[in-house]
Design a protein around this motif. Structure first.
Motif: not given
Lengths: 308, 365
Positions: A90, A93, A97-98, A101, B9, B13
């Motif tokens: 993503s 991010l 944060e990945h 998530l 998320r 984004e």
């Protein structure tokens, strides 16, 4: 129930007229690192996608961690980690944060998630850039992040689809060393079309071509048992006509180019070859047995080059 | 909560992408400004209407002199004879004429006393000018209703009638423009998921145990925030341009918000059906353009053939325009809108259910 982490029975997938995966059977033990080796379009990714429950098989079945791919897809998704072929991240991010998530989606305990993320970022050399958006990463960094995303929930089975595709040799080696650390701890199914990768990493290799697994075994087994000829390469001075004739009368294949002689036969004894050369008058600088490579195996089995 | 994680998320984004954010918030602004520039000029539209007062009561006179004359875009001309008015209409000197039938004053005063009585006005107009007549009918309807419902003492002579509502072009067009803006949420919503499909990030998320409903709601939750921001911008914009808000702002917001949910739901359906932006784009237009035409945001659906009107009423947008005009212009309350609100909410639930079913189907091909 068997102890095999992955069990594949007659698994088939047809796209229109194309049989992408053609009735493969395969068992992968718990903790084994198995490499599916083959050229592009051999059916490796299709196989992985079926095992991850992203594609329905046209026929046959498989189980992952004892769960059936046709009926228990969510159970499977709980226990697998997947790093897809394309580096799919993503963009906006950052690395942490990945990991957060995917960790939270899998319901990892927050304290554990933090500790594991720290460890993963550190080992992959991403800790310093963990707060940068990933669109600013190099290809190698994205790959490394992609792999640790697959690991953040501590999965039982890890699928790595072409983990080093398109990377330079140095970056590739870093990733190999990292994957090697998980050998024996996790079941890993890796696809690659790099021979060295399969050779370096895997416990066993399955060579895949046109949807079928055409050879299966350890890298060593494949190289030794599949090849019925051996080659010795000799660098020598004084490779006269007499020497060549003497060797030709004893061995099936003799080839001379620029002071190098290649001797090929079904049975070759290193000492005997050297002795014969000596007595014929050649002065040997060096001689070695040519190691068979998986490339040779691949060419022998399929009649094609592995690399595109 | 996977839904929440996914929504966060998606939101990151979006807001970290200045271009995307600029489009999502800038588009409603530009849209309202353009709308304002087009319709704000005083002489944008004016109508000449003839009035034949056959009732000839103080009330009917007040209606003509105060209520009708108070509308800035109307030029009211008194006639004694309907035949002369008809001649002028034929010659194009009038856009329409109305006949106030005997008994009008009585009907109005009954309404004022709380008894419901039908109020009849006969309007004759030039059918060929669709846009004008459409607005005229709406104006007449509105002005008459507000006139009839105003609570003042029956002693008319002593107290001149004060008409509060001043119907302008913006009042009429405002809700339609907002609904069109909400229709644009369809492609916006579809894009956010389809982009993940195209880049493969969704496929990666699909290897986690996330359920179809969690995906759809995760994407939608982020879009709901965008929709709320857009609706607020639209409403403030329309208000700044002179759109009257007679009824409850919150009720109007609720109507638009429920419609926004329907748009997001349609976007989710489109996204579930397509694999790339190239597929989603035409699908979105296929939905949103005919829906815009059928919604009444450009012209009222009353002029559509009956079978098209049935189709139009099957979708949320025509209901939104009707309900939002009722709140904004006429000040209608919650109890009168119950049916429309239930329809919008029900529609949103159904379209989300369809989205989830289609998404589930697309998860594993």
């Amino acid at each position: 129930m068997s102890t095999d982490a992955i069990q594949i029975e007659n698994l088939t997938r047809i796209f229109g007229n194309l049989v992408a995966v053609d009735g493969i059977d395969l068992s992968i033990r718990q903790g084994e690192l198995f490499a599916l080796l083959g050229p592009n379009g051999a059916g490796k990714t299709t196989t992985i996608k079926m095992l991850c429950c992203l594609l329905k098989p046209t026929g046959g079945t498989a189980s992952v961690g004892g769960y059936d791919i046709n009926r228990q897809s969510y159970n499977i998704k709980e226990i697998i980690g997947v790093s897809p072929q394309e580096t799919t991240l993503s963009e906006r991010l950052n690395a942490r944060e990945h990991l957060n998530l995917f960790g939270r989606i899998h319901g990892v305990d927050p304290a554990e998630l933090k500790a594991r993320s720290d460890m993963l970022l550190e080992t992959m050399g991403l800790a310093e850039r963990a707060k940068d958006q990933v669109r600013k990463y190099s290809g190698g960094m994205m790959r490394r992040l992609s792999i640790i995303i697959a690991l953040v929930h501590d999965p039982e089975v890890l699928f790595l689809d072409e983990p080093t595709l398109g990377l330079d040799p140095q970056a590739r080696r870093v990733i190999w060393e990292y994957i090697a650390r998980f050998k024996g701890k996790k079941t890993i199914l890796l696809t690659t079309h790099y021979l060295e990768e399969a050779d370096y990493l895997s416990d066993r290799v399955g060579i895949m071509d046109e949807g079928k697994i055409v050879a299966l075994g350890t890298s060593f087994e494949l190289k030794t048992s599949m090849l019925d000829t051996h080659t010795i390469i000799v660098y020598a001075w004084n490779l006269t006509q007499k020497v060549v004739e003497a060797m030709e009368s004893n061995y099936a294949g003799v080839k001379v180019t620029d002071g190098t002689m290649e001797i090929t036969d079904k049975q070759l004894d290193f000492k005997e070859v050297v002795d014969r050369l000596h007595s014929a008058g050649a002065v040997i600088r060096s001689a070695h047995i040519k190691e068979p490579t998986l490339d040779d195996v691949f060419i022998q089995i399929t009649g094609k080059e592995l690399r595109e | 909560m996977r839904i929440f994680e996914l929504a966060v998320r998606n939101f990151k984004e979006t807001y970290r992408d200045p271009l995307a954010l600029g489009f999502l918030l800038g588009f409603p602004l530009v849209f309202m400004l353009l709308f304002g520039a087009i319709f704000s000029s005083e002489d944008a539209a004016s109508f000449s209407i003839g009035v034949i007062d056959d009732d000839n009561t103080p009330l009917s006179q007040a209606f003509t002199d105060e209520a009708l004359a108070g509308i800035s875009v109307l030029e009211v001309i008194d006639y004694n004879d309907a035949a002369i008015a008809l001649d002028d209409l034929t010659l194009g000197e009038l856009n329409a004429y109305i006949v106030i039938p005997p008994g009008f004053g009585e009907q109005v005063s009954q309404n004022w006393q709380g008894k419901e009585a039908d109020i009849i006005l006969r309007m004759t107009y030039d059918e060929s000018d669709i846009m004008l007549t459409e607005q005229l009918i709406s104006m007449m309807n509105t002005v008459t209703r507000s006139f009839a419902k105003i609570e003042i003492p029956v002693t008319i002579d002593a107290n001149p009638i004060h008409i509060e509502t001043e119907i302008t072009y913006v009042d009429f067009m405002g809700p339609g423009i907002i609904v069109f803006g909400i229709l644009i949420l369809i492609p916006t919503s579809a894009r956010i998921m389809v982009r993940d499909k195209e880049k493969g990030f969704l496929a990666r998320l699909l290897t986690t145990p996330t359920r179809p409903a969690e995906f759809i709601l995760g994407y939608s939750l982020c879009l709901v925030i965008i929709a709320i921001a857009q609706i607020i911008i639209f409403m403030i914009g329309a208000w700044a341009l002179g759109m009257d808000i007679v009824g409850s702002v919150w009720l109007a917001f609720l109507v638009f918000f429920l419609t926004g949910l329907c748009s997001i739901g349609i976007g989710m359906v489109v996204a579930s059906l397509s694999n790339s932006e190239n597929q989603a784009e035409p699908l979105c237009w296929l939905f949103s353009m005919p829906l815009a035409m059928l919604s009444g945001c450009w012209f009222s659906i009353e002029m559509l053939p009956s079978y098209l009107r049935i189709i139009a009423n099957a979708f949320p947008y025509a209901h939104t325009i009707g309900a939002s005009r009722a709140v904004l212009i006429r000040g209608v309350g919650l109890e009168a809108l119950g049916g429309d609100l239930l329809f919008l909410a029900g529609w949103a639930v159904i379209v989300f259910a369809i989205g989830i079913i289609l998404f589930r189907r697309s998860m594993r091909s």
